[in-house]
Write an enzyme that holds these catalytic residues in place. Structure first.
Site, PDB file in Angstrom:
ATOM      1  N   TYR A  70       0.839  -1.206   0.000  1.00 17.49           N
ATOM      2  CA  TYR A  70       0.000   0.000   0.000  1.00 17.49           C
ATOM      3  C   TYR A  70       0.873   1.255   0.000  1.00 17.49           C
ATOM      4  CZ  TYR A  70      -3.494   3.392   1.696  1.00 17.49           C
ATOM      5  OH  TYR A  70      -4.315   4.482   1.843  1.00 17.49           O
ATOM      6  N   ASP A  71       1.868   1.265   0.903  1.00 24.62           N
ATOM      7  CA  ASP A  71       2.712   2.452   1.047  1.00 24.62           C
ATOM      8  C   ASP A  71       3.730   2.588  -0.079  1.00 24.62           C
ATOM      9  OD1 ASP A  71       1.524   3.283   3.432  1.00 24.62           O
ATOM     10  OD2 ASP A  71       2.842   2.036   4.650  1.00 24.62           O
ATOM     11  N   SER A 114      -2.527  10.422  11.616  1.00 28.04           N
ATOM     12  CA  SER A 114      -1.740   9.259  11.238  1.00 28.04           C
ATOM     13  C   SER A 114      -0.284   9.497  11.641  1.00 28.04           C
ATOM     14  CB  SER A 114      -1.817   9.024   9.730  1.00 28.04           C
ATOM     15  OG  SER A 114      -3.099   8.594   9.358  1.00 28.04           O
ATOM     16  N   THR A 115       0.551   8.528  11.383  1.00 32.25           N
ATOM     17  CA  THR A 115       1.978   8.649  11.685  1.00 32.25           C
ATOM     18  C   THR A 115       2.762   8.550  10.386  1.00 32.25           C
ATOM     19  OG1 THR A 115       1.561   7.483  13.767  1.00 32.25           O
ATOM     20  CG2 THR A 115       3.850   7.753  13.109  1.00 32.25           C
ATOM     21  N   LYS A 130       5.260  -0.251  17.723  1.00 34.97           N
ATOM     22  CA  LYS A 130       4.134   0.232  16.914  1.00 34.97           C
ATOM     23  C   LYS A 130       3.094  -0.886  16.844  1.00 34.97           C
ATOM     24  CE  LYS A 130       2.721   2.248  12.524  1.00 34.97           C
ATOM     25  NZ  LYS A 130       1.512   1.396  12.453  1.00 34.97           N
ATOM     26  N   GLU A 186      -4.575   1.609  21.193  1.00 34.96           N
ATOM     27  CA  GLU A 186      -5.058   0.630  20.218  1.00 34.96           C
ATOM     28  C   GLU A 186      -5.661  -0.578  20.916  1.00 34.96           C
ATOM     29  OE1 GLU A 186      -3.175  -0.221  16.661  1.00 34.96           O
ATOM     30  OE2 GLU A 186      -2.163   1.707  16.455  1.00 34.96           O
ATOM     31  N   CYS A 243     -13.738 -36.685   2.963  1.00 33.74           N
ATOM     32  CA  CYS A 243     -12.810 -36.476   4.074  1.00 33.74           C
ATOM     33  C   CYS A 243     -11.514 -37.232   3.799  1.00 33.74           C
ATOM     34  CB  CYS A 243     -13.439 -36.954   5.379  1.00 33.74           C
ATOM     35  SG  CYS A 243     -12.297 -36.916   6.786  1.00 33.74           S
ATOM     36  N   CYS A 294     -14.399 -41.143  12.222  1.00 36.92           N
ATOM     37  CA  CYS A 294     -13.320 -40.520  11.441  1.00 36.92           C
ATOM     38  C   CYS A 294     -12.009 -40.601  12.231  1.00 36.92           C
ATOM     39  CB  CYS A 294     -13.662 -39.057  11.149  1.00 36.92           C
ATOM     40  SG  CYS A 294     -12.368 -38.162  10.257  1.00 36.92           S
TER      41      CYS A 294
END
Length: 648
Positions: A64-65, A104-105, A142, A189, A389, A411
């Site tokens: 993303y960054d 934000s940071t 963080k 958080e 299975c 089973c």
């Protein structure tokens, strides 16, 4: 491809997106922003943010960054999106103004970027005649949790940094505050312990963020989430209470890798880096903030190692509950210092939706000692979805994204995992690992009760040597003689929706042998048990009653959980008090002291908070731990003082 939960989050939050679900999945898989139009790039960034805030991330923070946000910054350095706090989806509740802004940071992924930030701080100090060499920096983990703000009366989501949603209900559900346990300490958080998540929640939530979002969003919590809160595995951690280090700029530059590694490991929560912030108030005021972040603070984020890996096959494995889990077998690849050849695909809904099969090319991530994770599918292939299975050959059925084998009584995998779960949960017996149990089952032993009926001759015929056979028999005897809590014994039967916390809660109201007579109404009357859970518990208790009574009558040394009604009548000096034991005890084992304290009506915890009444210290306790307790107003007493308290 997007899964059903991601599609729902998008539909609720971004119904008018210009990108189709197929195109969103394609952009995520290619991880290439250069060919997107400005409009597509911005829309994709918003979609990634919505899914991240909703607990269903589409791509990693790093992608993303470093790929998509970096492309927007390259094209339009002053784009408004870069100067604002990424908004989060509002949860149920009224949106209200935050007591103070939650920005934000700023982020850095390379040590050189931190060095440049330090230089800017030093320059700012010079500008206001502050000696840069005297500056100190606080370095804290963080947390990779869910940002919130607590003003003492209301807990708010971060929202857009200026307005958030009231989620105070999480405190009403039992969420506690980390550190000194006090409300009203501002930003922090919501996080969950890594070890706890991996042990108790990983089968139910794809990742910790998914879990964190669920305890905020859901009107009625899943039992596993509620139990995590009540076990204090999930907490709200104020940033001001985080452990950390205070260092100079010179120390950061000289010992950067060690400082980062030390601080990252200070907490047992998901951490995706460390936060550096200058502590000098005048320098902070002089540097100020953008609309997006404080200039006096920066996050150094983990540049998580990734690898492009080919899937050789997806192997189904049947668990104790009958759930069939997919395990991706990979071409051996070295990642974060370890050779990786397997990774979980979580559930067959993911396998089917994302096209994970033989020949699929995936991006694999691993940070530190974290379990390898399939970050994204680069080249999908036709998945092979089992219809039988792998253990017993019974037909499988779909339940949401999961496949189940319903052949619970025959089973092999379910039988073996059930036996292994019993002995592992008792935690007072050795030697009964899965390999031993597989060998026993191959010889016809198909229940816990049957294990207890074994004798030396039978074990020898199964191929166990004399010494091993005698050891197994000794351990079985030990499991009956050694004292264990009745709630742990109940938990060993693996009753659906009954983790150890719920078992103890139930036995605080009813004796162990009376629980099979309980109705749904009886259980829902107990705080913390919703009707859905009660229905499942009553149904499951009926199924296990015969096996339970058979094993119970073998004679176990069970410590009875004190009934709440009896606790209220006791005159014990520790009744209702919260106690933490630490150090090496001289007058008995620490576990025995914990059990005795519970019998006397005390609440026993593993860590000190502001709500702790006594920290009972044995030998070899560090001064730092005692000082930390005293700072929180916790009374510290020695083992001798504690015993005198009980006898007095």
């Amino acid at each position: 491809m997007l899964n059903s939960v991601q599609l729902k989050i998008l539909h609720d939050s971004e119904p008018d997106t210009i990108l189709s679900p197929d195109l969103i999945g394609q952009i995520a898989a290619q991880a290439d922003a250069s060919k997107l139009t400005d409009e597509q790039l911005l829309e994709f960034l918003k979609i990634c943010n919505v899914l991240y805030r909703g607990g269903e991330p589409l791509i990693s923070d790093y992608l993303y960054d470093s790929v998509f946000l970096a492309e927007l910054r390259r094209r339009h350095p002053h784009h408004p999106y870069l100067e604002t706090v990424e908004p989060e989806k509002a949860f149920v509740g009224k949106t209200v103004a935050l007591p103070e802004k939650m920005l934000s940071t700023d982020k850095a992924y390379k040590p050189d970027e931190i060095n440049r930030w330090l230089t800017r701080i030093e320059k700012a100090a010079d500008e206001i005649n502050v000696d840069p060499s005297e500056l100190m920096f606080r370095v804290t983990p963080k947390l990779d949790g869910y940002a919130a703000y607590d003003d003492g009366k209301i807990l708010y989501t971060r929202g857009d940094g200026r307005k958030g949603t009231d989620i105070s209900r999480v405190f009403e559900r039992g969420l506690i505050v980390g550190g000194n346990g006090q409300r009203g300490q501002g930003a922090g958080e919501i996080v969950v312990g890594q070890n706890y998540f991996n042990t108790y929640l990983a089968d139910y939530f794809e990742n910790a963020r998914n879990f964190q979002a669920s305890i905020i969003r859901e009107k009625e919590l899943e039992p596993h989430a509620l139990e995590a809160i009540r076990n204090h595995a999930a907490i709200f951690y104020p940033f001001s209470q985080l452990p950390g280090r205070h260092v100079s700029a010179a120390e950061i530059r000289a010992d950067f890798p060690n400082i980062v590694e030390e601080v990252r490991s200070m907490v047992d929560y998901d951490v995706d880096g460390v936060i550096f912030e200058v502590t000098h108030d005048a320098v902070k005021k002089h540097m100020g903030a953008t609309r997006h972040h404080h200039r006096w603070q920066i996050a150094y984020k983990n540049n998580i190692e990734t690898a492009t890996v080919k899937v050789l096959r997806v192997t189904p494995q049947t668990s104790r509950s009958g759930r069939v889990n997919p395990v991706a077998e990979l071409e051996p690849t070295r990642l974060s210092g370890a050779m990786i050849s397997r990774a979980t695909a979580h559930h067959y809904g993911m396998v089917k939706g994302q096209g994970i099969g033989a020949g699929t090319i995936i991006e694999l991530t691993r940070s530190g000692l974290v379990i390898p994770k399939i970050e994204r599918v680069i080249t999908p292939q036709s998945p092979q979805i089992p219809d039988r299975c792998p253990s017993c050959g019974s037909e499988l059925v779909w339940d949401s994204d999961y496949l189940y084998c319903l052949n619970t009584t025959q089973c092999p995998a379910q039988i073996e995992n059930t036996i292994e779960h019993f002995f592992r949960t008792l935690a007072n017996v050795d030697g009964f690992g899965l390999k031993t149990i597989e060998k026993l089952h191959a010889a016809g032993v198909n229940s816990v009760y049957a294990v207890y009926q074994l004798d030396m001759e039978q074990l020898q015929k199964m191929g166990f040597g004399d010494k091993t056979a005698q050891n197994l028999l000794d351990q079985l005897q030990r499991s009956r003689n050694e004292a264990i809590e009745d709630w742990r014994f109940l938990g060993a039967f693996g009753i659906y929706r009954m983790g150890l916390g719920n078992c103890e809660r139930l036995l605080q109201h009813y004796h162990l042998t009376d629980i099979f007579k309980l109705t749904v109404e009886d259980i829902t009357a107990i705080e913390g048990f919703a009707e859905k859970t009660a229905v499942a518990v009553v149904e499951c208790l009926k199924k296990v009653e015969h096996d339970f009574m058979q094993i119970y009558q073998l004679g176990f040394n069970l410590i009875q959980t004190p009934l709440i009604s009896e606790q209220q009548q006791t005159s014990s000096p520790v009744s209702g008090k919260t106690i933490v034991f630490t150090g090496t005890m001289q007058h008995g084992k620490r576990d025995d002291m914990k059990k005795e304290a519970k019998r006397l009506g005390a609440k026993v915890a593993d860590s000190v908070t502001g709500k702790t009444d006594y920290l009972v210290t044995g030998a070899e306790v560090g001064a730092a731990k005692i000082n930390a307790a005293m700072q929180k107003g916790v009374r510290v007493i020695s083992e001798e003082e504690y015993l005198s308290l009980l006898s007095g």
